[in-house]
Design a protein around this motif. Structure first.
Motif, PDB file in Angstrom:
ATOM      1  N   SER A 292       0.823  -1.209   0.000  1.00  0.00           N
ATOM      2  CA  SER A 292       0.000   0.000   0.000  1.00  0.00           C
ATOM      3  C   SER A 292       0.859   1.262   0.000  1.00  0.00           C
ATOM      4  O   SER A 292       0.633   2.188  -0.780  1.00  0.00           O
ATOM      5  N   GLN A 293       1.873   1.292   0.872  1.00  0.00           N
ATOM      6  CA  GLN A 293       2.695   2.507   0.905  1.00  0.00           C
ATOM      7  C   GLN A 293       3.615   2.609  -0.312  1.00  0.00           C
ATOM      8  O   GLN A 293       3.966   3.712  -0.749  1.00  0.00           O
TER       9      GLN A 293
ATOM     10  N   GLN B  62       1.413   4.192  -2.714  1.00  0.00           N
ATOM     11  CA  GLN B  62       1.250   5.608  -2.381  1.00  0.00           C
ATOM     12  C   GLN B  62       2.474   6.415  -2.841  1.00  0.00           C
ATOM     13  O   GLN B  62       2.347   7.508  -3.383  1.00  0.00           O
TER      14      GLN B  62
ATOM     15  N   SER C  15       2.476   9.428  -5.695  1.00  0.00           N
ATOM     16  CA  SER C  15       2.798  10.782  -5.241  1.00  0.00           C
ATOM     17  C   SER C  15       3.864  11.455  -6.096  1.00  0.00           C
ATOM     18  O   SER C  15       4.185  12.627  -5.892  1.00  0.00           O
TER      19      SER C  15
ATOM     20  N   PRO D 187      -3.975   4.218  -0.975  1.00  0.00           N
ATOM     21  CA  PRO D 187      -3.943   5.507  -0.259  1.00  0.00           C
ATOM     22  C   PRO D 187      -3.870   6.690  -1.225  1.00  0.00           C
ATOM     23  O   PRO D 187      -3.364   6.546  -2.349  1.00  0.00           O
ATOM     24  N   ASP D 188      -4.339   7.842  -0.751  1.00  0.00           N
ATOM     25  CA  ASP D 188      -4.218   9.061  -1.550  1.00  0.00           C
ATOM     26  C   ASP D 188      -2.745   9.411  -1.688  1.00  0.00           C
ATOM     27  O   ASP D 188      -1.942   9.082  -0.809  1.00  0.00           O
TER      28      ASP D 188
ATOM     29  N   SER E 166       0.672  11.415  -1.368  1.00  0.00           N
ATOM     30  CA  SER E 166       1.212  12.299  -0.332  1.00  0.00           C
ATOM     31  C   SER E 166       2.228  13.212  -1.024  1.00  0.00           C
ATOM     32  O   SER E 166       3.371  12.802  -1.267  1.00  0.00           O
TER      33      SER E 166
END
Ligand code: HDD
Length: 721
Positions: free
Chosen positions: A480-481, A484, A488, A554-555, A557
């Protein structure tokens, strides 16, 4: 006989001459030392005197004056050497033992001294003394490093950069041993030797050096899904920083800070460079490795020597344990960040590096960082990677520096009182007095005692549970990260990540490894997978992999992108000026002056190494010459020869390549009208973005504005790809 005698006389005269030279240089050394001593408020303990005060004579290590340091003792001028020559044996023996084992990782590094000062008291957060008073400066020593390469490898390898800071606080040394990337490859320290073995040269063939682009590394990381997030960072521009001065730093793990009331918060540490976090483009990095393997260390040394001191903000993200429980990741997992959109940064103070070392070995090589070196008010978390590190660093210093007394080496000495009953060991430098070396004791009232009030106490976290060898379920989300991070990035950054993966996997010859890695990328982001698979010619070949936990989306960052928030600027930039005798002196002066005002620097590059003259007859010494200084070494370039000089440049393939590569490396290019035909020869469109033709000195301002506007001309890359 006559020949032997002549030789002998000659030797004596030569010996005398050299004695005089040695005397001279050792006298200078003496004076330097005295000067250094005065500037050495920072160094712990007195630096060892390498000379005899006012006595300039060369001696052995026992203080015996040496009469001849040029010739060994022989039986007759042409005869065998005498074993008794203790002067020669002492010198050679010492030389034979000059090297110590290099660091098992982070072997290539570069350090500097400086200071830290808080912006305001952080007493609400921590009782650490160095974070209380904005008027109190704490000396620091910082060592930046690459990870994989040997001490003699090159600076601009694609790699993580170490960012280790030693604060010499009034309560003892505090070491924040971080990296320029906020996550790590593995979640548990027990995997560290495997990770490092996989990235280091293969044991049978001992290559490749300072590279992760090979089978063993990609085999290991593709079999370790927890590495996926870190891989995104290390394939990004972060792994090829433009300068140590332009790098973020991160403590990586979640730590604790505790205030005087005993209240604790979790924190993540960040260093933010004043110049912004900027990077090279990949082909630049490759060229620089050959042209100037010391690119980063030279940059740090030069900037400090020039009084242009590198600076960082020291920041924390602070959150309570309860808040941490609400995050959709585990803060004890070192493969996770805490997005700044969830917990913003708080600026605690600034660090300035204002002094280069006096001796690389004594300071940079012998400095010993240990994450276990903490001060009251700072404590650990249960991050299993951190816990393993708390063992490893003390242990490694024993083999690297050879003694448990490494804390007595000046660079490692605390700058506050240090006293205990530890005794003896290899290379004991102190001379502890008295007959008591135990505690408690009633025989020496003046001997050191514990202090329950001021002494370090561990945070009394409640711990219970079974002894197990398991990975927490909360560590299971590996994608997930990573997703993200990719989402981004700006478009150029996304392209670079795909390019990085394709380059590295292209060097990985095992097809099954490539396919497995493509499977991981598919779980990160389809677009990334597709771009890499296309470059490798392996569309549709990804191995089908199942994630251990559902992959979230995730949105983005924006704080993760280096360039999304880049506000532009010239500070710390280096302009390469390619010019010849007859350079327009007005233009030259305007450039040097304009650059200086913006905090930038001009490097004068001439066709030959010798001096050139301006149009007004002023002699200028070039910083480098064309064949020795490819345009990759500069942030932007300007070509401003005289008319005759321009003709010579046109006929010089080095000059044509200089311009062509500057274009390919996305630099702003300025040419005077004399040099304009060179663009044509280099197949550079004069109308392309970031290419300016200058009419004269008046256009320098516009050129500098163009340079300041963005770090590289990204649009050009898009057009070329
Ligand atoms: Fe490490 C050196 C940073 C994980 C074991 N590490 C070293 C240095 C830095 C880091 C900056 C160089 C210090 C210097 O300049 O002298 N290391 C990290 C970070 C990690 C990390 C940010 C993860 C978050 N390291 C890590 C693990 C282990 C080690 C998990 C072992 C279990 N690291 C070492 C070491 C080194 C080292 C072997 C080599 C030289 C030294 O310590 O002094 O102990």
């Amino acid at each position: 006989m006559a020949r032997a005698l002549l030789g002998h006389v000659g030797t004596i005269q030569f010996g005398l001459l050299l004695m005089a030279t040695a005397a001279q240089s050792s006298h200078e050394q003496n004076q330097n030392l005295m000067a250094n001593d005065q500037s050495k408020q920072g160094m712990g303990g007195e630096p060892h005197q390498v000379s005899g005060g006012d006595d300039p004579r060369l001696t052995t290590n026992q203080g015996l004056v040496v009469s001849d340091d040029q010739n060994t003792l022989t039986v007759g001028p042409r005869g065998p050497q005498a074993l008794e020559d203790f002067v020669m044996r002492e010198k050679i023996t010492h030389f034979d033992h000059e090297r110590i084992p290099e660091r098992v990782v982070h072997a290539r590094g570069y350090g500097a001294h400086g200071y830290f000062e808080p912006y305001e008291s952080a007493a609400d957060l921590t009782k650490a003394a160095f974070l209380q008073d904005p008027k109190q400066r704490t000396p620091v020593f910082v060592r930046f490093s690459t990870v994989a390469g040997r001490a003699g490898s090159f600076d601009t390898a694609r790699d993580v950069r170490g960012f280790a800071v030693k604060f010499y606080t009034s309560e003892g040394n505090y070491d924040l041993v971080g990296n320029n990337i906020p996550v790590f490859f593995i979640q548990d320290a027990i995997k560290f030797p495997d990770l490092i073995h996989s990235v280091k040269p293969a044991p049978d063939r001992d290559f490749p050096q300072a590279q992760s682009a090979h089978d063993t590394f990609w085999d290991f990381v593709s079999l370790s899904p927890e590495s996926t997030h870190m891989l995104m960072w290390i394939m990004s521009d972060r792994a090829i920083p433009r300068s140590f001065r332009m790098m973020d730093g991160f403590g990586v793990h979640t730590f604790r800070m505790i205030n005087a009331k005993g209240e604790a918060k979790f924190v993540k540490f960040h260093w933010r460079p004043k110049l912004g976090a900027l990077s090279l483009v990949w082909d630049e990095a490759v060229t620089i490795n050959g042209a100037d393997p010391d690119f980063h260390r030279r940059d740090l040394w030069n900037s400090i020597q020039a009084g242009d001191f590198p600076e960082w903000d020291f920041c924390v993200q602070e959150f309570t344990e309860e808040e941490a429980e609400g995050f959709d990741f585990d803060v004890l997992d070192p493969t996770k960040i805490v997005p700044e959109e969830i917990v913003p940064l708080r600026r605690l103070g600034r660090m300035v590096l204002d002094r280069t070392v006096d001796n690389f070995f004594a300071e940079t090589e012998q400095v010993a960082f240990c994450p276990s070196h903490v001060v009251p008010g700072i404590d650990f978390s249960n991050d299993p990677l951190l816990q393993g590190r708390l063992f490893s660093y003390l242990d490694t210093q024993l083999s690297r520096l050879g003694s448990p007394n490494f804390h007595q080496i000046p660079i490692n000495q605390p700058k506050c009182p240090m006293q205990n009953f530890q005794r003896d060991g290899h290379m004991q430098m102190d001379v502890p007095t008295g007959r008591v070396a135990n505690e408690p004791n009633s025989l020496d009232e003046g001997s050191p005692r514990e202090d329950p009030e001021r002494g370090f106490t561990s945070y009394p976290a409640e711990e219970s549970g079974q002894k197990l060898r398991v990975r927490p379920e909360s560590f299971a989300d590996h994608y997930s990260q990573a997703r993200q991070f990719y989402k981004s990035m700006t478009d150029p950054e996304k392209r670079h990540i795909a390019g990085g993966f394709a380059f590295e996997l292209g060097k990985c010859k095992e097809l099954k490894v490539r396919k497995r890695m493509l499977g991981r990328l598919q779980l990160v982001h389809e677009e990334l997978h597709d771009a890499v698979a296309k470059k490798l010619g392996m569309e549709g070949e990804a191995e089908k992999l199942e994630p251990a936990a559902p992959v979230l989306d995730p949105d983005p960052s924006p704080a993760l992108s280096q360039y999304a928030g880049f506000e532009g600027g010239m500070q710390g930039k280096k302009i390469g000026l390619l010019t010849t005798t007859g350079v327009d002196s007005q233009l030259y002066n305007a450039l040097v002056e304009g650059a200086k005002q913006e905090g930038a620097e001009v490097a004068l590059i001439a066709p030959k190494a010798g001096p050139i003259e301006t149009s007004r007859g002023k002699e200028l010494a070039p910083d480098d010459f064309l064949a020795g200084a490819p345009s990759a070494l500069f942030d932007c370039v300007l070509v401003a020869p005289s008319s005759e000089g321009a003709e010579a440049l046109m006929a010089d393939p080095d000059a044509v390549n200089w311009v062509r590569n500057a274009y390919a490396h996305l630099k702003v290019i300025g040419v005077t009208k004399e040099a304009a035909p060179l663009l044509d020869k280099a197949q550079v469109d004069p109308g392309a973005k970031g290419v300016l033709t200058l009419r004269g000195a008046d256009d320098i301002g516009q050129y500098l504005k163009g340079v300041a506007a963005q770090h590289r001309v990204w649009e050009r890359e898009e057009a070329m790809s």
